[in-house]
Enzyme design. Sequence first.
Site, PDB file in Angstrom:
ATOM      1  N   CYS A   1       0.945  -0.871   4.315  1.00  0.00           N
ATOM      2  CA  CYS A   1       1.112   0.580   4.443  1.00  0.00           C
ATOM      3  C   CYS A   1       1.354   0.897   5.912  1.00  0.00           C
ATOM      4  O   CYS A   1       0.639   0.398   6.782  1.00  0.00           O
ATOM      5  CB  CYS A   1      -0.137   1.306   3.944  1.00  0.00           C
ATOM      6  SG  CYS A   1      -0.002   3.102   4.017  1.00  0.00           S
ATOM      7  N   LEU A   2       2.353   1.751   6.158  1.00  0.00           N
ATOM      8  CA  LEU A   2       2.672   2.105   7.545  1.00  0.00           C
ATOM      9  C   LEU A   2       1.520   2.863   8.212  1.00  0.00           C
ATOM     10  O   LEU A   2       1.461   2.922   9.440  1.00  0.00           O
ATOM     11  CB  LEU A   2       3.960   2.938   7.588  1.00  0.00           C
ATOM     12  CG  LEU A   2       5.224   2.184   7.142  1.00  0.00           C
ATOM     13  CD1 LEU A   2       6.423   3.125   7.110  1.00  0.00           C
ATOM     14  CD2 LEU A   2       5.495   0.989   8.056  1.00  0.00           C
TER      15      LEU A   2
ATOM     16  N   HIS B   1      -0.264   8.275  -2.344  1.00  0.00           N
ATOM     17  CA  HIS B   1      -0.389   9.007  -1.070  1.00  0.00           C
ATOM     18  C   HIS B   1      -0.432  10.518  -1.313  1.00  0.00           C
ATOM     19  O   HIS B   1      -1.181  11.247  -0.646  1.00  0.00           O
ATOM     20  CB  HIS B   1       0.794   8.706  -0.142  1.00  0.00           C
ATOM     21  CG  HIS B   1       0.637   7.494   0.711  1.00  0.00           C
ATOM     22  ND1 HIS B   1      -0.388   7.332   1.610  1.00  0.00           N
ATOM     23  CD2 HIS B   1       1.414   6.379   0.832  1.00  0.00           C
ATOM     24  CE1 HIS B   1      -0.241   6.171   2.250  1.00  0.00           C
ATOM     25  NE2 HIS B   1       0.845   5.573   1.784  1.00  0.00           N
TER      26      HIS B   1
ATOM     27  N   GLN C   1       2.297  11.086   5.464  1.00  0.00           N
ATOM     28  CA  GLN C   1       2.192  10.052   6.511  1.00  0.00           C
ATOM     29  C   GLN C   1       2.806  10.500   7.841  1.00  0.00           C
ATOM     30  O   GLN C   1       2.601   9.840   8.864  1.00  0.00           O
ATOM     31  CB  GLN C   1       2.848   8.752   6.052  1.00  0.00           C
ATOM     32  CG  GLN C   1       2.113   8.071   4.892  1.00  0.00           C
ATOM     33  CD  GLN C   1       2.785   6.789   4.481  1.00  0.00           C
ATOM     34  OE1 GLN C   1       3.719   6.803   3.682  1.00  0.00           O
ATOM     35  NE2 GLN C   1       2.353   5.677   5.039  1.00  0.00           N
TER      36      GLN C   1
ATOM     37  N   GLY D   1       9.115   2.594   1.992  1.00  0.00           N
ATOM     38  CA  GLY D   1       8.763   3.885   1.406  1.00  0.00           C
ATOM     39  C   GLY D   1       7.983   4.701   2.416  1.00  0.00           C
ATOM     40  O   GLY D   1       7.434   4.155   3.376  1.00  0.00           O
TER      41      GLY D   1
ATOM     42  N   HIS E   1       2.597   3.389  -5.145  1.00  0.00           N
ATOM     43  CA  HIS E   1       1.950   3.435  -3.825  1.00  0.00           C
ATOM     44  C   HIS E   1       2.204   4.802  -3.165  1.00  0.00           C
ATOM     45  O   HIS E   1       1.283   5.417  -2.613  1.00  0.00           O
ATOM     46  CB  HIS E   1       2.510   2.279  -2.979  1.00  0.00           C
ATOM     47  CG  HIS E   1       2.059   2.247  -1.550  1.00  0.00           C
ATOM     48  ND1 HIS E   1       1.325   1.206  -1.018  1.00  0.00           N
ATOM     49  CD2 HIS E   1       2.267   3.104  -0.500  1.00  0.00           C
ATOM     50  CE1 HIS E   1       1.089   1.432   0.252  1.00  0.00           C
ATOM     51  NE2 HIS E   1       1.655   2.580   0.606  1.00  0.00           N
ATOM     52  N   GLU E   2       3.455   5.290  -3.233  1.00  0.00           N
ATOM     53  CA  GLU E   2       3.795   6.568  -2.582  1.00  0.00           C
ATOM     54  C   GLU E   2       3.169   7.750  -3.318  1.00  0.00           C
ATOM     55  O   GLU E   2       2.686   8.698  -2.686  1.00  0.00           O
ATOM     56  CB  GLU E   2       5.313   6.748  -2.508  1.00  0.00           C
ATOM     57  CG  GLU E   2       6.090   5.661  -1.782  1.00  0.00           C
ATOM     58  CD  GLU E   2       5.533   5.288  -0.434  1.00  0.00           C
ATOM     59  OE1 GLU E   2       4.828   6.115   0.179  1.00  0.00           O
ATOM     60  OE2 GLU E   2       5.772   4.153   0.004  1.00  0.00           O
TER      61      GLU E   2
HETATM   62  O1  GNR Z   1       6.748  -0.530   3.828  1.00  0.00           O
HETATM   63  C1  GNR Z   1       5.976  -0.612   2.872  1.00  0.00           C
HETATM   64  N1  GNR Z   1       5.944  -1.761   2.148  1.00  0.00           N
HETATM   65  C2  GNR Z   1       5.277  -1.883   0.926  1.00  0.00           C
HETATM   66  C3  GNR Z   1       5.110  -3.168   0.408  1.00  0.00           C
HETATM   67  C4  GNR Z   1       4.477  -3.341  -0.816  1.00  0.00           C
HETATM   68  C5  GNR Z   1       4.020  -2.243  -1.519  1.00  0.00           C
HETATM   69  C6  GNR Z   1       4.168  -0.968  -0.994  1.00  0.00           C
HETATM   70  C7  GNR Z   1       4.794  -0.785   0.211  1.00  0.00           C
HETATM   71  S1  GNR Z   1       5.007   0.826   0.839  1.00  0.00           S
HETATM   72  C8  GNR Z   1       5.051   0.496   2.572  1.00  0.00           C
HETATM   73  C9  GNR Z   1       5.374   1.765   3.349  1.00  0.00           C
HETATM   74  C10 GNR Z   1       4.286   2.794   3.143  1.00  0.00           C
HETATM   75  O2  GNR Z   1       3.220   2.754   3.703  1.00  0.00           O
HETATM   76  N2  GNR Z   1       4.517   3.728   2.279  1.00  0.00           N
HETATM   77  O3  GNR Z   1       3.577   4.664   2.007  1.00  0.00           O
HETATM   78 NI    NI Z   2       1.670   3.688   2.422  1.00  0.00          NI
END
Ligand code: GNR
Ligand code: NI
Length: 170
Positions: A94-95, A140, A51, A46, A136-137
Amino acid sequence: MTIKPLILLPDPVLRQPSATVERVDDDLRRLADDMLETMYDAPGIGLAAVQVGIPRRLLVIDVAGEEEGRRPQVFINPEVVATSDERSIYEEGCLSIPDYYAEVERPARVTVRHLDRDGKEQTVEAEGLLATCLQHEIDHLNGVLFIDHISKLKRDMVVKKFTKLARQRA
Ligand code: GNR
Ligand code: NI
């Protein structure tokens, strides 16, 4: 298509609430395609526009497994309209916080209303990894990171480490 540089903790842009997308046009679709390419390259499942330094309410997701091929999904102005009482725990990463992982508890299922890449209103009911990733997204887009859902002790340690790393890069 272009791979864009990722914004990392503790860049204050990540704490900025993203603005509503007013128009779904070719420029926005181009940005979504760049975000998908950036996400696949990372690799991640995601990515929110903030980001890559663009605080607009746009996110991309692909939670397909290896054998399923690519299943890119684009969510514009997403809103969580319902959540389950049942909760589930996933190890998240999270990236924008590379190589740090922690368990986070969230609602197991969510209903999300959004615009698709054609600007058409859609509603999806998500469970499993998609439900976790969507939450999660969407966090953000509100300036919230997954480390905000862990203990303050752990969060402070992570922020300190990434602040030091950023100082070394500068
Ligand atoms: O790549 C991602 N893996 C992930 C694993 C578990 C829960 C959420 C994520 S999102 C993350 C990519 C990211 O930072 N998205 O904002
Ligand atoms: Ni993230």
